[in-house]
Design a protein around this motif. Structure first.
Motif, PDB file in Angstrom:
ATOM      1  N   ALA A  72       2.961  -2.362  39.533  1.00 39.54           N
ATOM      2  CA  ALA A  72       2.400  -2.731  38.233  1.00 39.54           C
ATOM      3  C   ALA A  72       3.272  -2.192  37.100  1.00 39.54           C
ATOM      4  O   ALA A  72       3.502  -2.876  36.093  1.00 39.54           O
ATOM      5  CB  ALA A  72       0.980  -2.218  38.105  1.00 39.54           C
ATOM      6  N   ALA A  73       3.748  -0.961  37.257  1.00 40.86           N
ATOM      7  CA  ALA A  73       4.640  -0.390  36.255  1.00 40.86           C
ATOM      8  C   ALA A  73       5.909  -1.217  36.135  1.00 40.86           C
ATOM      9  O   ALA A  73       6.410  -1.471  35.027  1.00 40.86           O
ATOM     10  CB  ALA A  73       4.970   1.056  36.617  1.00 40.86           C
ATOM     11  N   GLN A  74       6.451  -1.656  37.262  1.00 40.64           N
ATOM     12  CA  GLN A  74       7.641  -2.508  37.239  1.00 40.64           C
ATOM     13  C   GLN A  74       7.347  -3.822  36.521  1.00 40.64           C
ATOM     14  O   GLN A  74       8.155  -4.312  35.720  1.00 40.64           O
ATOM     15  CB  GLN A  74       8.100  -2.773  38.676  1.00 40.64           C
ATOM     16  N   LEU A  75       6.192  -4.401  36.798  1.00 34.97           N
ATOM     17  CA  LEU A  75       5.809  -5.673  36.187  1.00 34.97           C
ATOM     18  C   LEU A  75       5.715  -5.564  34.668  1.00 34.97           C
ATOM     19  O   LEU A  75       6.081  -6.493  33.936  1.00 34.97           O
ATOM     20  CB  LEU A  75       4.463  -6.120  36.759  1.00 34.97           C
ATOM     21  N   LEU A  76       5.224  -4.421  34.171  1.00 33.56           N
ATOM     22  CA  LEU A  76       4.957  -4.252  32.737  1.00 33.56           C
ATOM     23  C   LEU A  76       6.062  -3.484  32.005  1.00 33.56           C
ATOM     24  O   LEU A  76       5.940  -3.264  30.798  1.00 33.56           O
ATOM     25  CB  LEU A  76       3.626  -3.520  32.544  1.00 33.56           C
ATOM     26  N   ASN A  77       7.108  -3.065  32.714  1.00 29.97           N
ATOM     27  CA  ASN A  77       8.157  -2.207  32.145  1.00 29.97           C
ATOM     28  C   ASN A  77       7.560  -0.905  31.613  1.00 29.97           C
ATOM     29  O   ASN A  77       7.791  -0.494  30.480  1.00 29.97           O
ATOM     30  CB  ASN A  77       8.944  -2.925  31.046  1.00 29.97           C
ATOM     31  N   ALA A  78       6.771  -0.268  32.460  1.00 30.89           N
ATOM     32  CA  ALA A  78       6.106   0.984  32.104  1.00 30.89           C
ATOM     33  C   ALA A  78       6.441   2.043  33.148  1.00 30.89           C
ATOM     34  O   ALA A  78       7.153   1.773  34.124  1.00 30.89           O
ATOM     35  CB  ALA A  78       4.590   0.771  32.051  1.00 30.89           C
ATOM     36  N   ALA A 283      -0.309  -8.760  46.129  1.00 24.75           N
ATOM     37  CA  ALA A 283      -0.217  -9.794  45.094  1.00 24.75           C
ATOM     38  C   ALA A 283       0.864  -9.446  44.073  1.00 24.75           C
ATOM     39  O   ALA A 283       1.629 -10.328  43.632  1.00 24.75           O
ATOM     40  CB  ALA A 283      -1.568  -9.961  44.406  1.00 24.75           C
ATOM     41  N   LEU A 284       0.955  -8.192  43.696  1.00 22.26           N
ATOM     42  CA  LEU A 284       2.004  -7.760  42.774  1.00 22.26           C
ATOM     43  C   LEU A 284       3.384  -7.956  43.389  1.00 22.26           C
ATOM     44  O   LEU A 284       4.318  -8.432  42.727  1.00 22.26           O
ATOM     45  CB  LEU A 284       1.796  -6.294  42.403  1.00 22.26           C
ATOM     46  N   ARG A 285       3.525  -7.594  44.650  1.00 12.52           N
ATOM     47  CA  ARG A 285       4.807  -7.772  45.337  1.00 12.52           C
ATOM     48  C   ARG A 285       5.212  -9.234  45.337  1.00 12.52           C
ATOM     49  O   ARG A 285       6.383  -9.572  45.032  1.00 12.52           O
ATOM     50  CB  ARG A 285       4.702  -7.250  46.771  1.00 12.52           C
TER      51      ARG A 285
END
Length: 398
Positions: A72-78, A283-285
């Motif tokens: 999730a952090a990767q998805l949001l750049n966080a 799902a994120l993967r």
């Protein structure tokens, strides 16, 4: 460089999605169809719980929880420490809002016209009892929130700017980053409801300039219902005191005093569904492997095709505003209420959504809309499914 997905790629993704074989689904903005691998991840953990005991299976589930947080952090750049895993968009957004603490008379909350009705209920419940006000930022000629109008409204009484990035009642996309620039320049907390954006659009919390962003697992991400993401900017976290804590979010020290976690997991609870976290991690993967830019390009192509074909259909009015648009396509059929349209299509095996005023009360009231029918697409949506939806609408007696 991003591009729409190839027909072969879409076919392969559909082959790994059981639901496309049993329904023609145009309610991805309500909840999308999970992949077989996501279902397998959930079932595998439930089987572990049944075999060795739920608590004993926890170690494997915790590993997937942390994987979901990292993805999730990767998805949001966080940063992973800036991500809380929640039970949904509204629980996360509401918990962060409640953590702002008490409100005082005269304080102001500024919202776009498209604010989600659930967020408005939360804000009114806590703020208006203290005499704080909720005020609507004007929209521009395209229907989007107007950053210049926002700046003209600011004073030292504004305590929060809240934006629903992609409204629930149509395809409009608000200029979230432009609003964030103003919020940062004036030092005003900025909350973004990204329920419809996460998994559909590229989301960069640094570019958005937001302090808090909430997203849902069940929509464009195709994760399980009962999951969500909450981003809290690290240097904003000390300003938030959760209304509820437990031994996970605030474990007791040697003196029996609660010690609040110093990461976003202060908004989590020890009582979480690890099976759903396993599904969310998968799902994120999958979303990251496909590529959010590619997903965006594919959804845009499909939604634009659907809008164009609906626009030339007799008796159908396409209601989407904005300049850049999402995969939510709103329309009405002359002589029929939206609920009847939804039910008639459901009888043909086609699922769509229908929204009333309560979903986006300021916008619906401003535009004189009592209801809308909503066909929301995914990168899974095929041309054959669009043809079936259009044929179904043509059969409606209106």
């Amino acid at each position: 460089m991003s591009s729409p997905l190839s027909p072969a790629t879409v076919d392969a993704l559909r082959a790994r999605t059981p639901g496309v074989h049993t329904t023609t689904h145009f309610n991805h903005a309500g909840a999308s169809l999970p992949s077989a691998a996501t279902l397998d991840a959930i079932h595998a953990h439930l089987s572990r719980e049944a075999s060795i005991g739920p608590m004993e299976a926890g170690a494997a589930g915790e590993e997937h929880t942390e994987r979901a947080r990292t993805l999730a952090a990767q998805l949001l750049n966080a940063l992973p420490t800036e991500i809380a895993l929640t039970t949904g968009n509204s629980p996360g957004w509401g918990a962060a809002f409640a953590a702002l603490g008490p409100w005082r008379a005269g304080q102001r909350i500024l919202v776009a016209r498209h604010e989600w009705g659930g967020n408005l209920a939360t804000m009114r419940h806590l703020a208006q009892r203290a005499g704080a006000s909720i005020e609507v930022i004007p929209s521009d000629a395209s229907g989007r929130v107007d950053p210049r109008a926002l700046e003209a409204m600011l004073d030292d009484r504004v305590r929060l700017i809240a934006l629903t990035w992609l409204p629930a009642n149509g395809g409009l996309i608000n200029p979230a980053a432009a609003i964030g620039q103003i919020a940062r320049r004036h030092g005003i907390p900025y909350f973004v409801d990204a329920a419809q954006a996460v998994g559909q659009l590229p989301v960069d919390v640094a570019e958005l300039g937001c302090d808090v962003l909430a997203g849902a697992g069940r929509k464009a991400l195709r994760g399980p219902r009962g999951t969500g993401l909450l981003f809290v900017r690290q240097d904003f976290l000390p300003r938030l005191m959760p209304a509820f804590v437990d031994t996970y979010s605030a474990p007791l020290d040697a003196n029996g005093e609660p010690v609040l976690r110093d990461d976003a997991a202060r908004f989590e609870s020890s009582e979480a569904s690890l099976a759903l976290h396993c599904g969310l991690a998968n799902a994120l993967r999958e979303a990251l492997e496909i590529g959010i830019d590619n997903i965006r390009a594919q959804i845009d192509r499909i939604a634009q095709t659907l809008r164009e074909q609906l626009a030339v259909m007799p008796g159908v009015s396409v209601l989407d505003q904005g300049i850049e648009r999402s995969g939510l396509v709103s329309f009405n059929v002359a002589g029929m209420d939206a609920l009847s349209v939804r039910r008639s299509l459901a009888a043909q095996g086609i699922t769509i959504g229908s929204n009333g005023v309560a979903y986006t009360p300021f916008d619906m009231t401003n535009r004189g809309l009592a209801q809308i029918a909503r066909a929301s697409v995914s990168y899974l949506t095929s041309d054959a499914e669009i043809d079936k939806l259009l044929a179904g609408i043509r059969t409606l007696k209106h």
